[in-house]
Design a protein around this motif. Structure first.
Motif: not given
Length: 327
Positions: A18, A120, A122, A262, A264-266, A269-270, A273, A300-301
């Protein structure tokens, strides 16, 4: 695939993939300030304790501290709803539990958020098995004994929980459903009084979260009959699982997860994580989680999202079948 059996190595590999595709700015600048973490339960609760253990390790990797806010109330709905309404900028995240994220929507008319649509995912953080315990002075020495006694005199055995719709109540109702037994549910307001009555013999049985009764089990006041999960607990390695004693398919455990609002930029999140999976690769961090009676987990998400949906269906079906309502 059992989500709780994912390897940390797999989680780290995913996180690496990611992050490899992210703009260098997203990787290098987030976070730029402390991150607010809402735990929708009181300080000292299991979700609070596990969350703080994880966050302490993650902070070192991210370079900024986490500020934990305990927003207890409405069975976890209050704090969880607050995060659903928070700005999706990566500076407010949630550490919540199976109740607010999978159970409460079937217990309450309106919880103020949709667990599957308003967040989102995590990662799953940990699972918290229940243990079937009885007063050590009773002749009940196995799950078979418990089932036989409950069938011999329906309603004569009392089992305690910390309220209608709590994980202990649902575990007990599910047990009755699977075994064809009938016991009497006795709801309490606080765990301490429940455990006192269980030790004193006013209650015969409880489907308790391990940390709540670990001291009494180790002290010989309570007798554990089985772990309500598909593998043994590391803190109670001699206690069989329900599958080992003939109740395959019956599982009842709590769990904790990390999510963000909801939108939140990916890349954020990455990054979160990646920090989490790195924290869970640390043996000392995992050991601290085990010591409080929980089982470390990663996901994983996407796996967390699927897991939450499956848990919501499972417990929703059980709640409706047993006509359970919240206090």
């Amino acid at each position: 695939m059992d989500i709780r059996r994912r390897t940390v190595a797999g989680g780290l590999a995913l996180a690496g993939i990611c992050l490899a595709g992210l703009p260098s700015q997203a990787q290098g600048t987030y976070p730029e300030r402390p991150i607010r973490v809402v735990v929708p339960f009181a300080a000292g609760s299991a979700s609070d304790i596990v969350g703080r253990i994880v966050l302490e390790k993650m902070a070192g990797d991210l370079g900024h501290r986490f500020v934990v806010e305990n927003q207890a109330g409405a069975s976890g709905n209050l704090g969880t709803a607050a995060v659903a309404r928070a700005a999706p900028d990566g500076y407010t995240i949630l550490i919540s539990a199976s109740g607010p994220l999978a159970v409460n929507q079937s217990l309450f008319r309106d919880i103020g958020y949709d667990p599957l649509r308003d967040f989102e995912p995590i990662s799953l953080l940990a699972t918290l098995p229940n243990v079937i315990v009885v007063n050590a002075g009773q002749p009940l020495r196995s799950v078979a004994d418990l089932i036989a006694a409950a069938k011999k005199a329906p309603g004569s055995l009392n089992y305690g929980s910390i309220g209608n719709g709590s994980s202990q109540h649902l575990a007990g109702a599910y047990f009755e459903q699977v075994t064809g037994t009938r016991m009497t549910h006795v709801p309490y307001r606080v765990t301490g009084q429940l455990v006192t009555d269980l030790v004193g013999g006013q209650l015969q049985v409880s489907f308790q979260l391990i940390p709540n009764v670990l001291g009494q089990i180790q002290g010989g006041q309570l007798r554990p009959l089985a772990i309500t999960a598909n593998r043994r607990s590391e803190v109670l390695p001699d206690v069989p699982t329900v599958a080992e004693v003939g109740l395959g398919g019956y599982e009842a455990y709590g769990w904790f997860a990390m999510l963000a609002p909801k939108g939140t930029p990916q890349p954020v999140i990455a990054r979160l994580h990646a920090a989490y999976t790195k924290a869970m690769a640390d043996p000392a961090t995992r050991r601290r989680i085990v010591e409080v009676g929980a089982e470390p987990a990663t996901s994983t998400p996407a796996e967390l999202s699927a897991f939450m949906a499956a848990e919501a269906k499972k417990w929703g079906d059980i709640i409706r079948a047993n006509n359970i309502t919240a206090n």
